[in-house]
Design a protein around this motif. Structure first.
Motif, PDB file in Angstrom:
ATOM      1  N   ILE A  15     -27.223 -19.698  11.189  1.00 44.29           N
ATOM      2  CA  ILE A  15     -25.837 -19.478  10.751  1.00 44.29           C
ATOM      3  C   ILE A  15     -25.885 -18.430   9.643  1.00 44.29           C
ATOM      4  O   ILE A  15     -26.680 -18.531   8.712  1.00 44.29           O
ATOM      5  CB  ILE A  15     -25.132 -20.792  10.348  1.00 44.29           C
ATOM      6  N   HIS A  23     -24.755  -6.625  10.240  1.00 45.95           N
ATOM      7  CA  HIS A  23     -25.237  -5.337  10.745  1.00 45.95           C
ATOM      8  C   HIS A  23     -25.985  -5.535  12.065  1.00 45.95           C
ATOM      9  O   HIS A  23     -26.052  -6.643  12.605  1.00 45.95           O
ATOM     10  CB  HIS A  23     -26.068  -4.601   9.698  1.00 45.95           C
ATOM     11  N   GLY A  25     -29.009  -5.757  12.828  1.00 45.61           N
ATOM     12  CA  GLY A  25     -30.109  -6.731  12.818  1.00 45.61           C
ATOM     13  C   GLY A  25     -29.608  -8.126  13.158  1.00 45.61           C
ATOM     14  O   GLY A  25     -30.214  -8.843  13.965  1.00 45.61           O
ATOM     15  N   HIS A  26     -28.488  -8.522  12.562  1.00 51.75           N
ATOM     16  CA  HIS A  26     -27.910  -9.834  12.876  1.00 51.75           C
ATOM     17  C   HIS A  26     -27.449  -9.865  14.339  1.00 51.75           C
ATOM     18  O   HIS A  26     -27.629 -10.848  15.057  1.00 51.75           O
ATOM     19  CB  HIS A  26     -26.699 -10.135  11.993  1.00 51.75           C
ATOM     20  N   TYR A  28     -28.649  -8.336  16.782  1.00 53.66           N
ATOM     21  CA  TYR A  28     -29.823  -8.424  17.662  1.00 53.66           C
ATOM     22  C   TYR A  28     -30.112  -9.885  18.016  1.00 53.66           C
ATOM     23  O   TYR A  28     -30.279 -10.240  19.186  1.00 53.66           O
ATOM     24  CB  TYR A  28     -30.992  -7.778  16.922  1.00 53.66           C
ATOM     25  N   LEU A 233     -29.304 -26.147   7.396  1.00 53.89           N
ATOM     26  CA  LEU A 233     -30.110 -26.615   8.537  1.00 53.89           C
ATOM     27  C   LEU A 233     -29.407 -27.754   9.272  1.00 53.89           C
ATOM     28  O   LEU A 233     -29.496 -27.872  10.501  1.00 53.89           O
ATOM     29  CB  LEU A 233     -31.491 -27.074   8.049  1.00 53.89           C
ATOM     30  N   TYR A 236     -27.194 -27.759  12.829  1.00 53.85           N
ATOM     31  CA  TYR A 236     -27.608 -27.919  14.225  1.00 53.85           C
ATOM     32  C   TYR A 236     -27.266 -29.315  14.755  1.00 53.85           C
ATOM     33  O   TYR A 236     -27.168 -29.509  15.963  1.00 53.85           O
ATOM     34  CB  TYR A 236     -29.113 -27.663  14.356  1.00 53.85           C
ATOM     35  N   GLU A 263     -38.378 -14.365   8.699  1.00 58.43           N
ATOM     36  CA  GLU A 263     -38.448 -14.771   7.289  1.00 58.43           C
ATOM     37  C   GLU A 263     -37.859 -16.161   7.066  1.00 58.43           C
ATOM     38  O   GLU A 263     -38.036 -16.735   5.994  1.00 58.43           O
ATOM     39  CB  GLU A 263     -37.769 -13.717   6.399  1.00 58.43           C
ATOM     40  N   GLY A 291     -38.822 -10.754  15.419  1.00 57.33           N
ATOM     41  CA  GLY A 291     -39.119  -9.734  14.409  1.00 57.33           C
ATOM     42  C   GLY A 291     -37.849  -9.110  13.862  1.00 57.33           C
ATOM     43  O   GLY A 291     -36.737  -9.515  14.204  1.00 57.33           O
ATOM     44  N   MET A 300     -32.778  -2.726   6.312  1.00 56.66           N
ATOM     45  CA  MET A 300     -31.442  -2.141   6.146  1.00 56.66           C
ATOM     46  C   MET A 300     -30.867  -2.686   4.858  1.00 56.66           C
ATOM     47  O   MET A 300     -31.032  -3.858   4.544  1.00 56.66           O
ATOM     48  CB  MET A 300     -30.539  -2.585   7.279  1.00 56.66           C
TER      49      MET A 300
HETATM   50  N1  MSP Z   1     -28.048 -18.413   6.225  1.00 58.08           N
HETATM   51  C1  MSP Z   1     -29.425 -18.250   6.520  1.00 58.08           C
HETATM   52  C2  MSP Z   1     -29.777 -18.940   7.818  1.00 58.08           C
HETATM   53  C3  MSP Z   1     -29.507 -20.414   7.834  1.00 58.08           C
HETATM   54  S1  MSP Z   1     -29.898 -21.118   9.386  1.00 58.08           S
HETATM   55  C4  MSP Z   1     -29.840 -22.751   9.135  1.00 58.08           C
HETATM   56  C5  MSP Z   1     -29.734 -16.757   6.644  1.00 58.08           C
HETATM   57  N2  MSP Z   1     -28.725 -15.948   6.875  1.00 58.08           N
HETATM   58  S2  MSP Z   1     -28.814 -14.342   7.003  1.00 58.08           S
HETATM   59  O1  MSP Z   1     -27.492 -13.902   7.292  1.00 58.08           O
HETATM   60  O2  MSP Z   1     -29.458 -13.788   5.853  1.00 58.08           O
HETATM   61  O3  MSP Z   1     -29.775 -14.045   8.190  1.00 58.08           O
HETATM   62  C6  MSP Z   1     -29.508 -14.573   9.454  1.00 58.08           C
HETATM   63  C7  MSP Z   1     -30.483 -14.052  10.471  1.00 58.08           C
HETATM   64  O4  MSP Z   1     -30.350 -12.653  10.618  1.00 58.08           O
HETATM   65  C8  MSP Z   1     -31.941 -14.325  10.125  1.00 58.08           C
HETATM   66  O5  MSP Z   1     -32.578 -14.918  11.231  1.00 58.08           O
HETATM   67  C9  MSP Z   1     -32.507 -12.955   9.871  1.00 58.08           C
HETATM   68  O6  MSP Z   1     -33.846 -12.843  10.268  1.00 58.08           O
HETATM   69  C10 MSP Z   1     -31.625 -12.104  10.758  1.00 58.08           C
HETATM   70  N3  MSP Z   1     -31.682 -10.717  10.323  1.00 58.08           N
HETATM   71  C11 MSP Z   1     -31.173 -10.154   9.196  1.00 58.08           C
HETATM   72  N4  MSP Z   1     -31.528  -8.839   9.169  1.00 58.08           N
HETATM   73  C12 MSP Z   1     -32.278  -8.543  10.253  1.00 58.08           C
HETATM   74  C13 MSP Z   1     -32.826  -7.384  10.793  1.00 58.08           C
HETATM   75  N5  MSP Z   1     -32.762  -6.204  10.186  1.00 58.08           N
HETATM   76  N6  MSP Z   1     -33.425  -7.475  12.014  1.00 58.08           N
HETATM   77  C14 MSP Z   1     -33.449  -8.641  12.727  1.00 58.08           C
HETATM   78  N7  MSP Z   1     -32.940  -9.750  12.252  1.00 58.08           N
HETATM   79  C15 MSP Z   1     -32.486  -9.773  10.954  1.00 58.08           C
HETATM   80  O7  MSP Z   1     -30.903 -16.403   6.547  1.00 58.08           O
END
Ligand code: MSP
Length: 651
Positions: A15, A23, A25-26, A28, A233, A236, A263, A291, A300
């Motif tokens: 979440i 962006h 990455g998210h 993806y 967490l 879920y 991460e 990844g 980013m």
């Molecule tokens: N809120 C927590 C997750 C809680 S789950 C019980 C969190 N949020 S986040 O918005 O920072 O990241 C969410 C997801 O986006 C993570 O799995 C993170 O790895 C992914 N990504 C954020 N930037 C990314 C990239 N540049 N590339 C791929 N995934 C990336 O962490």
């Protein structure tokens, strides 16, 4: 499972923090989860696909304060944008859970009580370094020059009451889980990292805070809020109504897959299973760590202005082209570099040239040679047979790749069919067959087989690009619902009427697109710089620094570039690493307190900056001659690195 009931499949994304817009990455991660959910639905599973937003915590509270709005107003706005993005991309989630929703809040409290009643949550004293004006606790490594990293003022040792979760109790059980169920955490490298982490010893986890209030109150002590990761967490399960309304829980738990970025694997493979063990609940079948998409060689970042906005790309190239690129280009589990050039080439070569071209030439030829109706196939030679076998054999191969979450290879298997069909046209040369009336059966089979191959492709790509599936089927005149079983058939198209339409993927002028995307990027980087500059001008508050020094004082320090030749753990101190470094002609030993941050092997070969003329001293019985510079970065350290020759001076 009762007779006639479908098998269930429960997949989740993390979440997301609604601290700013999402962006690429998210996107993806969500695109992968969506493709898998659609794939499993097509295979007949009863799928539950869960996503949402993680809205509590100090960071969000601060952001809201900076924006001059309440935390709720702040998250409402960002979450609306996230929901819009998923709607634009037609993400097929079944539930979008916001952690600020009442249904979640009450269930997190119920889960807290379960662990408390089990004896796994206890009240104790949290010791740390406290900044009174900021009301914040810090760890030694978070301090900047020994001061509060937020306001620069001195901190003092202090302690406060807090609730702790007995994480330490679960170390052996977790190791046992990894051992007996290696599939629980994949890829293997992530599992090895986590095992090593657990073997160092797990400490109990502080799971309540009193320094801010944007969170879920601890039910038995409401001046505390529950630690944001425990809250997050739990989503879920709370999304499934656990514990008070367990119908969905009974149906879908345990989850089949938690898809997460690398991460946050630690939270999902240590804290989450330990919480579930404490509540005596079944564990998820799998945690998969993917990844990162990197840009300009790194992360980013909003402040650098180098984030790639999915909405811009969708506006220019369409949803399916973007989804195809993300799923086809990157290997699951590994980091990948995002560049506009790679993206545009994929879109042009695979989509416009290979697939788009196959559709348009097939439809044009069926119109021209067969009056627009797909003929039956009476004739068959080796080439026809080969195309048919390639097409109907692809579904099994796609399935095998999807079982491994190898989206890129699944798409590659589909493109084997697309490329085979294009080659078949070149080999068969229908324009030659059309000139000879005696070869009409051969021509008919060729047209039939191309239409069938495209229909099979339209089924196979459905989980990845469902709009394109529909566009292809409209043009080739395929009828009926999309069914995975039809990907194994080659006898459904005779009699269908084709209808020429627009190119399904227009060809892109790569040079022109690159120039325009670059111009947009430069503009947003400039804006980010101006904004940061302006912010600095407005908010510049002098840091509290150490007393001023003369140039002659500075000049006494001899900073040098050094190459790390060797790094190993200190025999008697958990926090220390012992380095051998090379500075030009000299090799020497330096001890640094970074063992909790870096693994020794990740540092070997790196160039660093060393204070070379620092008086040698003994650290826990080992001599240290000089000091390696590290920059503090949140709870971590980063190397202060350079590519200059070792031995060179740094001034
Ligand atoms: N809120 C927590 C997750 C809680 S789950 C019980 C969190 N949020 S986040 O918005 O920072 O990241 C969410 C997801 O986006 C993570 O799995 C993170 O790895 C992914 N990504 C954020 N930037 C990314 C990239 N540049 N590339 C791929 N995934 C990336 O962490």
């Amino acid at each position: 499972m009762k007779d006639g009931e479908k098998k269930t499949y429960y997949i989740t994304t993390p979440i997301y923090y609604p601290s700013s817009n999402l962006h690429i990455g998210h996107t993806y991660c969500t695109v992968m989860a969506d493709a898998m959910a659609r794939f499993k639905r097509l295979q007949g599973y009863d799928v539950r696909f869960q996503t949402g937003t993680d809205e509590h915590g100090q960071k969000i509270q601060k952001k809201a304060e900076e924006a001059g709005v309440t935390p709720q107003e702040f998250v409402d706005k960002v979450v609306a944008g996230i929901k819009d993005l998923w709607a634009t991309m037609e993400i097929s989630y079944d539930d979008f859970l916001r952690t600020t929703e009442e249904r979640h809040v009450k269930r997190v409290q119920q889960m807290f009580m379960k662990m408390y009643e089990k004896g796994d949550i206890y009240k104790s004293v949290y010791e740390g370094l406290y900044c009174t004006p900021c009301e914040s606790f810090w760890t030694e490594s978070q301090l900047v020059d020994g001061k509060c990293p937020d306001c620069g003022r001195p901190v003092e040792k202090a302690n406060e009451e807090a609730y702790f979760f007995r994480l330490s109790k679960y170390g052996d059980k977790l190791l046992d889980l990894y051992e007996t169920h290696p599939e629980f955490l994949q890829p293997d490298t992530r599992r090895n990292e986590m095992s090593a982490f657990i073997r160092q010893g797990l400490e109990d986890l502080c799971i309540s805070r009193t320094s801010f209030d944007w969170g879920i109150p601890v039910p038995i002590d409401t001046k505390h809020v529950i630690y944001v990761w425990l809250d997050a967490l739990a989503n879920y399960l709370t999304t499934l109504g656990y514990p008070d309304d367990p119908e969905l829980y009974n149906k879908y738990w345990p989850a089949d897959v938690h898809l997460v970025g690398k991460e946050i694997v630690r939270f999902h493979s240590i804290i989450w299973p330990a919480m579930l063990m404490s509540m005596e609940l079944p564990l998820p079948k799998q945690v998969l760590g993917h990844g990162w998409l990197l840009i300009d060689g790194g992360k980013m970042s909003k402040s650098k202005g180098n984030v790639v906005d999915p909405v811009t790309l969708i506006d220019r190239y369409g949803i399916d082209a973007l989804k195809y690129f993300l799923l086809r280009e990157y290997t699951f589990g590994q980091d990948g570099v995002f560049t506009n050039e790679v993206m545009l080439k994929r879109m042009n070569f695979d989509l416009a040239n290979d697939l788009g071209n196959l559709v348009s030439r097939t439809v044009t030829m069926i119109e021209k040679y067969c009056g627009g109706t797909v003929p039956a196939a009476e004739y068959e030679d080796e080439l026809d047979k080969e195309l048919m076998e390639t097409a109907v054999g692809a579904a099994d191969k796609v399935e095998a790749q999807m079982d491994k979450f190898a989206f890129n290879m699944a798409l590659e298997e589909i493109w084997v069919v697309v490329r085979r069909a294009n080659k078949y046209v070149d080999e068969k040369m229908p324009w030659v067959l059309a000139k000879d009336e005696a070869r009409k059966p051969e021509l008919d089979t060729c047209m039939h087989h191309l239409a069938e191959a495209l229909r099979v492709v339209s089924v196979l790509i459905y989980p990845f690009m469902h709009t394109t599936t529909m566009k292809i089927r409209e043009q080739i005149g395929a009828e009926g619902e999309i069914a995975w079983a039809d990907a194994y058939r080659f006898d459904l198209m005779a009699g269908c009427k084709v209808k020429r339409g627009e190119a399904i993927f227009p060809r892109l002028d790569i040079e022109k697109e690159l120039a325009e995307l670059e111009a947009m990027k430069q503009k947003s980087m400039k804006e980010a710089q101006e904004k940061n500059g302006a912010a600095q001008a407005e908010e510049s508050v002098p840091l509290e620094l150490k007393p001023e020094i003369e140039f002659s004082d500075f000049d006494k320090c001899d900073f040098r570039v050094a190459t790390i030749l060797e790094a190993k753990k200190h025999p008697d101190a958990d926090k220390l690493l012992v380095f051998k470094v090379k500075m030009g002609t000299e090799i020497r030993q330096i001890v640094s307190g970074v063992a909790k941050i870096f693994k020794p092997e990740e540092l070997v070969g790196k160039k660093v900056v060393v204070v070379a003329n620092l008086k040698p001293r003994q650290l826990r019985g080992v001599e240290s001659k000089g000091m390696i510079l590290f920059a503090e970065s949140g709870e971590r350290f980063e190397l202060v690195s350079t590519s200059a020759e070792d031995g060179n001076s740094v001034r």
